[in-house]
Structure formats: structure tokens, C-alpha cells
Write a protein that holds these residues in place. Structure first.
Motif, mmCIF file in Angstrom:
data_model
loop_
_atom_site.group_PDB
_atom_site.id
_atom_site.type_symbol
_atom_site.label_atom_id
_atom_site.label_comp_id
_atom_site.label_asym_id
_atom_site.label_seq_id
_atom_site.Cartn_x
_atom_site.Cartn_y
_atom_site.Cartn_z
ATOM 1 N N PRO A 50 -22.320 -10.348 27.655
ATOM 2 C CA PRO A 50 -23.198 -9.292 27.157
ATOM 3 C C PRO A 50 -22.528 -7.923 27.183
ATOM 4 N N ASN A 51 -23.141 -6.965 26.495
ATOM 5 C CA ASN A 51 -22.638 -5.589 26.534
ATOM 6 C C ASN A 51 -22.576 -5.096 27.973
ATOM 7 N N GLY A 52 -21.484 -4.399 28.306
ATOM 8 C CA GLY A 52 -21.338 -3.868 29.647
ATOM 9 C C GLY A 52 -20.827 -4.857 30.670
ATOM 10 N N SER A 53 -20.407 -6.033 30.212
ATOM 11 C CA SER A 53 -19.956 -7.068 31.155
ATOM 12 C C SER A 53 -18.511 -6.856 31.610
ATOM 13 N N GLY A 54 -17.750 -6.013 30.891
ATOM 14 C CA GLY A 54 -16.373 -5.739 31.283
ATOM 15 C C GLY A 54 -15.318 -6.271 30.337
ATOM 16 N N LYS A 55 -15.713 -6.770 29.170
ATOM 17 C CA LYS A 55 -14.761 -7.369 28.222
ATOM 18 C C LYS A 55 -13.695 -6.366 27.793
ATOM 19 N N SER A 56 -14.140 -5.211 27.281
ATOM 20 C CA SER A 56 -13.187 -4.213 26.788
ATOM 21 C C SER A 56 -12.349 -3.636 27.922
ATOM 22 N N THR A 57 -12.946 -3.473 29.092
ATOM 23 C CA THR A 57 -12.197 -2.952 30.242
ATOM 24 C C THR A 57 -11.065 -3.902 30.609
ATOM 25 N N LEU A 58 -11.340 -5.204 30.595
ATOM 26 C CA LEU A 58 -10.308 -6.190 30.892
ATOM 27 C C LEU A 58 -9.179 -6.112 29.871
ATOM 28 N N LEU A 59 -9.525 -6.025 28.590
ATOM 29 C CA LEU A 59 -8.482 -5.955 27.567
ATOM 30 C C LEU A 59 -7.673 -4.669 27.687
ATOM 31 N N LYS A 60 -8.322 -3.558 28.025
ATOM 32 C CA LYS A 60 -7.591 -2.294 28.194
ATOM 33 C C LYS A 60 -6.585 -2.383 29.330
ATOM 34 N N CYS A 61 -6.914 -3.151 30.362
ATOM 35 C CA CYS A 61 -5.931 -3.391 31.433
ATOM 36 C C CYS A 61 -4.757 -4.203 30.898
ATOM 37 N N MET A 62 -5.046 -5.121 29.979
ATOM 38 C CA MET A 62 -4.006 -5.999 29.471
ATOM 39 C C MET A 62 -3.082 -5.284 28.497
ATOM 40 N N TYR A 63 -3.593 -4.250 27.816
ATOM 41 C CA TYR A 63 -2.682 -3.531 26.914
ATOM 42 C C TYR A 63 -2.393 -2.109 27.398
ATOM 43 N N ARG A 64 -2.549 -1.883 28.698
ATOM 44 C CA ARG A 64 -1.993 -0.729 29.404
ATOM 45 C C ARG A 64 -2.697 0.597 29.139
ATOM 46 N N ILE A 65 -3.917 0.573 28.641
ATOM 47 C CA ILE A 65 -4.697 1.796 28.559
ATOM 48 C C ILE A 65 -5.254 2.133 29.940
ATOM 49 N N LEU A 66 -5.607 1.097 30.697
ATOM 50 C CA LEU A 66 -6.077 1.257 32.070
ATOM 51 C C LEU A 66 -5.120 0.544 33.014
ATOM 52 N N LYS A 67 -4.986 1.089 34.209
ATOM 53 C CA LYS A 67 -4.200 0.429 35.247
ATOM 54 C C LYS A 67 -5.148 -0.142 36.290
ATOM 55 N N PRO A 68 -5.104 -1.442 36.544
ATOM 56 C CA PRO A 68 -6.019 -2.038 37.533
ATOM 57 C C PRO A 68 -5.795 -1.440 38.920
#
Length: 270
Positions: free
Chosen positions: A55-73
Motif C-alpha cells: 500500500p501507499n506509504g509502505s516504504g517501496k520508493s524509500t527502498l528503491l532510493k536506497c538501492m539507487y543511492r538517493i538515500l543512504k541506509p
């Protein structure tokens, strides 16, 4: 190796990838006091098409951003073919992974061809000029997504769906063994949704995609990871994951599962 794709009138050549193993291990991300991802681990094998649903807000985009280096875990690591991504330069990881994000903004006016040409940047040395092969790859990529006739148009004047197809062309021009897609069918009508997903499915590359539409996920993905409240709550093939009980639990809606004449499952929401 090369792959034949048809855009309706002519056959286009695009260079095939080689596939790559991608792993996220125990990834955690917080925004303030709120934990968005909670020890999330996924893996995608060579040439697998892996869908991330939830669902929306579940963390899908956040996970992908970690995978392509927009976010650092805050915790955990991303591995590309067993090598920790943070040990690579941005240019090196960009040769391995291309991205089609949900939102794409440019502060300057670029033509469609110029946007797609940006996909060649990871392959260039400092101050190296674009060459004939780069322009040939751009042409192939734009024809593949059906946007060659728009090549001189300003990117900012295109519709959301047209922009999404151009961004896919940029990713194809990058010629990487892995492609990350964040809700790639947003802004697309049904025809272009299916065309895009069929095109991506044929690429000889590892695909990881956040997908909002469960029927699209069922039709194209080899396996699914389901996220809810930042945690993995389901994993398996589409048939294993997308059951009536699972959809009720995760999405809080009733559904029926039907099969078409080819045996593919379809989800009917009640």
C-alpha cells in the motif's frame, strides 16, 4: 548479443544487458522518530523481474532510493554482484544500474534527445565528447519507446506519460545490467502501460520495480516482495503471494482471483 524489438512499423536493435545479482540486506531507514524501513532484505537474481508491492506509504520508493543511492541506509547494505555498492564510485554504480524514477525535473530546457543522451554520461571520461555511437544508441532507444518523432521537442512540454517514456529511453541508453523502476506505469494509458512492461520484460537484464497495479505485477513479475509499514510481509511468485487472504490482510479490500484462457491470474476487486 542483440535483441529484436518491434515498435509497430520497424524493427529496432538495442544492446542486451548481462543481468546482475542485486541484494539489499537488513536495510533500515528513519525519518525523524519514524522508522520507514525495518530490516528489509530482498534479492534479485540475474535476469529476474522482481516486483515490490504494498500500500501507499509502505516504504517501496524509500527502498528503491536506497538501492539507487538517493538515500543512504542507516543500517544494512546494498550489494551488486556481491560487492558493497557504497564501495563503488557513483559513476561505477551508474554503469551497472539505471533508474526510471516517478518524478523527473530539470532546471534547464533540454530537448528529448539531450535528456536521453544523458544516459551515456557514465560511459564517458571527463570532457570526452559524444560520438557517433552515442547518437546511434540514443536513436535506437527513442525509437524503441516510440518517441523518435519527439526528439527535438523540449522535455518540459511533454505530457507525463511521454516524459516517462523518454526517461525509459534514457535508461536504455545507459546500457546497464540492472534497471530500477519506481512505479513506471504512472501517467501512462493502458496501451502504453502494457507496451512499456512488455519491453522491459524482454530486456536481458535484472529488473527491480515498485508496482502499484497488482494485475501488472501478476502479469510481468517472476517474484514479488510485499511491504507493509516498512516490513516484508510476503514473498514468492505472483500466484503464491496474490491470494484473497493476502490482499484482504495487506490492502484491506476483498478480491477474487480469476484466470484467463492462458492460465494467468487476474485480481477482481469487489
Amino acid at each position: 548479443a542483440l535483441l529484436y524489438l518491434s515498435n509497430g512499423k520497424e524493427i529496432i536493435w538495442i544492446r542486451r544487458g548481462q543481468g546482475m545479482k542485486v541484494e539489499a540486506e537488513q536495510v533500515e531507514v528513519s525519518y525523524g522518530a519514524r522508522k520507514i524501513l525495518k530490516e528489509v532484505s530482498i534479492n534479485a537474481g540475474e535476469r529476474e523481474f522482481v516486483g515490490i508491492i504494498g500500500p501507499n506509504g509502505s516504504g517501496k520508493s524509500t527502498l528503491l532510493k536506497c538501492m539507487y543511492r538517493i538515500l543512504k541506509p542507516e543500517k544494512g547494505c546494498i550489494y551488486l554482484d556481491g560487492r558493497e555498492m557504497q564501495s563503488m564510485s557513483v559513476r561505477e554504480s551508474a554503469r551497472k544500474m539505471a533508474v526510471v524514477a516517478q518524478h523527473n525535473y530539470y532546471n534547464f530546457e533540454f530537448s528529448v534527445s539531450e535528456v536521453v543522451l544523458m544516459g551515456r554520461a557514465p560511459h564517458k571520461k571527463a570532457l570526452e565528447r559524444d560520438n557517433a555511437r552515442d547518437y546511434e544508441i540514443v536513436e535506437e532507444a527513442l525509437k524503441t519507446v516510440g518517441m523518435w518523432e519527439f526528439r527535438q521537442r523540449s522535455f518540459s512540454t511533454l505530457s507525463g506519460g511521454e516524459q516517462q517514456r523518454v526517461i525509459l529511453a534514457r535508461a536504455l541508453a545507459q546500457q546497464t545490467p540492472c534497471l530500477i523502476l519506481d512505479e513506471p506505469t504512472n501517467h501512462l494509458d493502458i496501451t502504453h502501460q502494457l507496451q512499456l512492461m512488455k519491453l522491459v520484460k524482454q530486456l536481458d537484464a535484472t529488473i527491480i520495480s515498485a508496482i502499484h497495479d497488482l494485475n501488472i505485477a501478476a502479469a510481468f513479475c517472476d517474484k514479488l516482495y510485499a511491504l507493509k509499514d516498512g516490513e516484508i510481509v510476503g514473498y514468492g511468485t505472483p500466484e503464491e503471494v496474490l491470494t484473497r487472504e493476502f490482499i484482504q490482510e495487506v490492502y484491506e479490500v476483498e478480491a477474487e482471483i480469476a484466470r484467463d484462457r492462458k492460465g494467468k491470474i487476474h485480481i477482481l476487486f469487489l
